[in-house]
Design a protein around this motif. Structure first.
Motif, PDB file in Angstrom:
ATOM      1  N   SER A  44      33.097 -28.699 -74.124  1.00 10.91           N
ATOM      2  CA  SER A  44      33.977 -27.841 -74.588  1.00 10.91           C
ATOM      3  C   SER A  44      34.492 -27.068 -76.058  1.00 10.91           C
ATOM      4  O   SER A  44      34.338 -26.012 -76.301  1.00 10.91           O
ATOM      5  CB  SER A  44      35.145 -27.032 -73.720  1.00 10.91           C
ATOM      6  OG  SER A  44      35.808 -28.735 -74.063  1.00 10.91           O
ATOM      7  N   ILE A  45      33.856 -28.555 -76.932  1.00  9.25           N
ATOM      8  CA  ILE A  45      34.277 -28.026 -78.219  1.00  9.25           C
ATOM      9  C   ILE A  45      33.072 -27.258 -78.948  1.00  9.25           C
ATOM     10  O   ILE A  45      33.411 -26.094 -79.853  1.00  9.25           O
ATOM     11  CB  ILE A  45      34.351 -29.551 -78.972  1.00  9.25           C
ATOM     12  CG1 ILE A  45      35.419 -30.442 -78.332  1.00  9.25           C
ATOM     13  CG2 ILE A  45      34.791 -29.228 -81.319  1.00  9.25           C
ATOM     14  CD1 ILE A  45      36.163 -31.495 -78.299  1.00  9.25           C
ATOM     15  N   GLN A  46      32.145 -27.069 -78.833  1.00  7.01           N
ATOM     16  CA  GLN A  46      30.655 -26.726 -79.108  1.00  7.01           C
ATOM     17  C   GLN A  46      30.705 -25.714 -78.578  1.00  7.01           C
ATOM     18  O   GLN A  46      29.897 -24.591 -79.139  1.00  7.01           O
ATOM     19  CB  GLN A  46      29.630 -27.832 -78.620  1.00  7.01           C
ATOM     20  CG  GLN A  46      28.299 -27.169 -79.070  1.00  7.01           C
ATOM     21  CD  GLN A  46      28.238 -26.929 -81.065  1.00  7.01           C
ATOM     22  OE1 GLN A  46      29.132 -28.209 -81.493  1.00  7.01           O
ATOM     23  NE2 GLN A  46      28.005 -25.987 -81.593  1.00  7.01           N
ATOM     24  N   ILE A  47      31.593 -25.620 -76.949  1.00  4.25           N
ATOM     25  CA  ILE A  47      30.671 -24.119 -76.951  1.00  4.25           C
ATOM     26  C   ILE A  47      32.136 -22.533 -77.570  1.00  4.25           C
ATOM     27  O   ILE A  47      31.818 -21.832 -77.225  1.00  4.25           O
ATOM     28  CB  ILE A  47      30.182 -24.192 -75.485  1.00  4.25           C
ATOM     29  CG1 ILE A  47      29.947 -22.617 -75.239  1.00  4.25           C
ATOM     30  CG2 ILE A  47      32.498 -23.689 -74.550  1.00  4.25           C
ATOM     31  CD1 ILE A  47      28.629 -22.391 -75.115  1.00  4.25           C
ATOM     32  N   ILE A  48      32.833 -23.740 -77.421  1.00  9.09           N
ATOM     33  CA  ILE A  48      34.463 -22.734 -77.726  1.00  9.09           C
ATOM     34  C   ILE A  48      33.680 -22.506 -80.021  1.00  9.09           C
ATOM     35  O   ILE A  48      33.851 -21.247 -80.553  1.00  9.09           O
ATOM     36  CB  ILE A  48      35.749 -23.542 -78.446  1.00  9.09           C
ATOM     37  CG1 ILE A  48      35.925 -23.849 -76.226  1.00  9.09           C
ATOM     38  CG2 ILE A  48      36.225 -22.398 -78.797  1.00  9.09           C
ATOM     39  CD1 ILE A  48      35.879 -22.266 -76.064  1.00  9.09           C
ATOM     40  N   LYS A  49      33.102 -23.813 -80.613  1.00  8.77           N
ATOM     41  CA  LYS A  49      32.078 -23.069 -81.586  1.00  8.77           C
ATOM     42  C   LYS A  49      31.568 -22.075 -81.336  1.00  8.77           C
ATOM     43  O   LYS A  49      31.668 -21.024 -82.634  1.00  8.77           O
ATOM     44  CB  LYS A  49      32.292 -24.175 -82.132  1.00  8.77           C
ATOM     45  CG  LYS A  49      33.578 -25.227 -83.052  1.00  8.77           C
ATOM     46  CD  LYS A  49      31.917 -26.262 -83.420  1.00  8.77           C
ATOM     47  CE  LYS A  49      33.227 -27.567 -83.876  1.00  8.77           C
ATOM     48  NZ  LYS A  49      32.478 -28.717 -84.612  1.00  8.77           N
ATOM     49  N   THR A  50      31.258 -21.671 -80.594  1.00  8.94           N
ATOM     50  CA  THR A  50      29.513 -21.162 -80.661  1.00  8.94           C
ATOM     51  C   THR A  50      30.596 -19.397 -80.158  1.00  8.94           C
ATOM     52  O   THR A  50      29.591 -18.510 -80.850  1.00  8.94           O
ATOM     53  CB  THR A  50      28.300 -21.544 -79.418  1.00  8.94           C
ATOM     54  OG1 THR A  50      28.332 -22.980 -79.640  1.00  8.94           O
ATOM     55  CG2 THR A  50      27.724 -20.682 -79.095  1.00  8.94           C
ATOM     56  N   ALA A  51      31.198 -19.750 -79.337  1.00 14.76           N
ATOM     57  CA  ALA A  51      31.840 -18.011 -78.853  1.00 14.76           C
ATOM     58  C   ALA A  51      32.506 -18.071 -79.972  1.00 14.76           C
ATOM     59  O   ALA A  51      31.934 -16.363 -80.664  1.00 14.76           O
ATOM     60  CB  ALA A  51      32.596 -19.246 -77.788  1.00 14.76           C
ATOM     61  N   THR A  52      32.905 -18.864 -80.358  1.00  6.84           N
ATOM     62  CA  THR A  52      33.515 -17.688 -81.936  1.00  6.84           C
ATOM     63  C   THR A  52      33.165 -17.030 -82.802  1.00  6.84           C
ATOM     64  O   THR A  52      33.122 -16.113 -83.460  1.00  6.84           O
ATOM     65  CB  THR A  52      34.211 -19.062 -82.330  1.00  6.84           C
ATOM     66  OG1 THR A  52      35.169 -19.678 -81.403  1.00  6.84           O
ATOM     67  CG2 THR A  52      35.649 -18.402 -83.956  1.00  6.84           C
ATOM     68  N   LYS A  53      31.840 -17.141 -83.336  1.00  6.19           N
ATOM     69  CA  LYS A  53      30.404 -17.604 -84.206  1.00  6.19           C
ATOM     70  C   LYS A  53      30.250 -15.823 -83.229  1.00  6.19           C
ATOM     71  O   LYS A  53      30.115 -14.885 -84.389  1.00  6.19           O
ATOM     72  CB  LYS A  53      29.407 -17.863 -83.977  1.00  6.19           C
ATOM     73  CG  LYS A  53      30.114 -19.178 -85.262  1.00  6.19           C
ATOM     74  CD  LYS A  53      29.249 -19.875 -85.210  1.00  6.19           C
ATOM     75  CE  LYS A  53      28.941 -21.676 -85.898  1.00  6.19           C
ATOM     76  NZ  LYS A  53      27.887 -22.330 -86.050  1.00  6.19           N
ATOM     77  N   LEU A  54      30.347 -15.867 -81.964  1.00  8.27           N
ATOM     78  CA  LEU A  54      29.671 -14.785 -81.496  1.00  8.27           C
ATOM     79  C   LEU A  54      30.341 -13.169 -81.207  1.00  8.27           C
ATOM     80  O   LEU A  54      30.241 -12.330 -81.122  1.00  8.27           O
ATOM     81  CB  LEU A  54      28.731 -14.933 -79.496  1.00  8.27           C
ATOM     82  CG  LEU A  54      27.752 -16.082 -79.547  1.00  8.27           C
ATOM     83  CD1 LEU A  54      27.611 -16.473 -78.404  1.00  8.27           C
ATOM     84  CD2 LEU A  54      26.595 -15.408 -80.521  1.00  8.27           C
ATOM     85  N   ASP A  55      31.608 -14.262 -81.283  1.00 10.64           N
ATOM     86  CA  ASP A  55      33.010 -12.934 -80.815  1.00 10.64           C
ATOM     87  C   ASP A  55      32.274 -12.225 -82.383  1.00 10.64           C
ATOM     88  O   ASP A  55      33.355 -10.956 -82.163  1.00 10.64           O
ATOM     89  CB  ASP A  55      34.185 -13.143 -80.538  1.00 10.64           C
ATOM     90  CG  ASP A  55      34.916 -14.939 -79.682  1.00 10.64           C
ATOM     91  OD1 ASP A  55      33.911 -13.491 -78.962  1.00 10.64           O
ATOM     92  OD2 ASP A  55      35.690 -14.973 -79.971  1.00 10.64           O
ATOM     93  N   LYS A  56      32.303 -11.757 -83.459  1.00 17.57           N
ATOM     94  CA  LYS A  56      32.107 -11.128 -84.367  1.00 17.57           C
ATOM     95  C   LYS A  56      30.540 -10.389 -84.499  1.00 17.57           C
ATOM     96  O   LYS A  56      30.629  -9.804 -85.238  1.00 17.57           O
ATOM     97  CB  LYS A  56      32.156 -11.979 -85.924  1.00 17.57           C
ATOM     98  CG  LYS A  56      32.782 -12.892 -86.038  1.00 17.57           C
ATOM     99  CD  LYS A  56      32.717 -13.478 -87.455  1.00 17.57           C
ATOM    100  CE  LYS A  56      33.590 -14.754 -87.587  1.00 17.57           C
ATOM    101  NZ  LYS A  56      33.642 -16.484 -88.095  1.00 17.57           N
ATOM    102  N   LYS A  57      29.684 -10.523 -83.282  1.00 15.88           N
ATOM    103  CA  LYS A  57      28.657  -9.850 -83.008  1.00 15.88           C
ATOM    104  C   LYS A  57      28.432  -9.724 -81.994  1.00 15.88           C
ATOM    105  O   LYS A  57      29.785  -8.912 -81.174  1.00 15.88           O
ATOM    106  CB  LYS A  57      27.571 -10.589 -83.301  1.00 15.88           C
ATOM    107  CG  LYS A  57      27.079 -11.852 -84.483  1.00 15.88           C
ATOM    108  CD  LYS A  57      26.019 -12.924 -84.357  1.00 15.88           C
ATOM    109  CE  LYS A  57      26.252 -13.629 -85.396  1.00 15.88           C
ATOM    110  NZ  LYS A  57      25.387 -14.962 -84.993  1.00 15.88           N
ATOM    111  N   HIS A  58      27.585  -7.998 -81.579  1.00 18.51           N
ATOM    112  CA  HIS A  58      27.277  -7.286 -80.704  1.00 18.51           C
ATOM    113  C   HIS A  58      26.858  -8.064 -79.369  1.00 18.51           C
ATOM    114  O   HIS A  58      27.194  -9.033 -79.229  1.00 18.51           O
ATOM    115  CB  HIS A  58      26.473  -6.288 -80.857  1.00 18.51           C
ATOM    116  CG  HIS A  58      26.353  -5.556 -79.595  1.00 18.51           C
ATOM    117  ND1 HIS A  58      25.410  -5.374 -78.939  1.00 18.51           N
ATOM    118  CD2 HIS A  58      25.930  -4.263 -79.469  1.00 18.51           C
ATOM    119  CE1 HIS A  58      25.005  -4.705 -78.106  1.00 18.51           C
ATOM    120  NE2 HIS A  58      25.743  -4.199 -78.458  1.00 18.51           N
ATOM    121  N   PRO A  59      27.576  -7.895 -77.689  1.00 25.39           N
ATOM    122  CA  PRO A  59      27.902  -8.766 -76.664  1.00 25.39           C
ATOM    123  C   PRO A  59      26.427  -9.083 -76.424  1.00 25.39           C
ATOM    124  O   PRO A  59      26.875 -10.222 -75.945  1.00 25.39           O
ATOM    125  CB  PRO A  59      28.501  -7.388 -76.095  1.00 25.39           C
ATOM    126  CG  PRO A  59      28.959  -6.448 -76.419  1.00 25.39           C
ATOM    127  CD  PRO A  59      28.795  -6.515 -77.963  1.00 25.39           C
TER     128      PRO A  59
END
Length: 197
Positions: A44-59
């Motif tokens: 969950s720690i790594q995937i939350i970091k990844t999701a946080t970066k993706l939240d700035k991008k096109h879906p």
């Protein structure tokens, strides 16, 4: 001229064969390792970091990253991004006044269809794990605004995605026995399909 055409045809055919082999390997790995991976805890720690970066991008970028995780046999994390990406994309498409069915609508449908098949195969191995992934994706979505297209653009449509996931979770919990029977039959069919490949 004929040599160039032959080269391009060979190149295209080689890519199709490679993609088919990759797909076969993906499904075989899910059938072979999916049960044990579904018993492990999601990173969950790594995937939350990844999701946080993706939240700035096109879906669509959630699906690109999800495909990388599938290749790395990180099926729990890939499933999380699949469902989070699905909520982001559905919100984006429903709230975006510039939405065009032939653009983002078609792309979303294609990504969901192609990448949804291996995700469904994996998540349906273990209903408890499936529910955990859905809850984690829902909680992340609920507590982390989509910076690329913020919820203030249409709070009602943003919250509708949370309600959709809640309904899916309730349906799995309520109909678990029947669903697990159906999913086990479906898995047996996949095993038969990929047995000799």
């Amino acid at each position: 001229m004929n040599r160039i055409l032959i080269f391009f045809l060979f190149f295209a055919f080689s890519n199709v064969i490679y993609a088919q082999n990759e797909e076969i390997n993906l499904f075989k790995n899910i059938l072979k390792k999916g049960d044990s991976i579904s018993q492990t805890k999601i990173d969950s720690i790594q995937i939350i970091k990844t999701a946080t970066k993706l939240d700035k991008k096109h879906p669509s970028q959630y699906y690109n990253e999800m495909a990388n995780l599938l290749s790395a046999e990180k099926y729990n994390e890939a499933s999380f991004l699949f469902y989070l990406g699905q909520m982001r994309y559905k919100f984006y498409n429903s709230a975006n006044p510039k939405y065009q069915p032939g653009n983002d609508g078609a792309l979303f449908t294609s990504l969901k269809t192609v990448l949804g098949e291996p995700i469904n195969l994996f998540t349906r191995i273990n209903s408890e794990n499936f529910i955990r992934i859905l809850i984690l994706a829902k909680e992340y979505y609920k507590n982390h605004d989509y910076k690329f297209y913020p919820k203030k653009n249409n709070i009602e449509k943003y919250d509708a995605q949370i309600n959709n996931i809640d309904e899916l979770i309730k349906m799995i919990q309520k109909e678990r026995s029947t669903l697990e029977t159906n999913w086990n039959e479906e898995r047996k069919e996949y095993i038969e399909i990929y047995r000799d490949k």
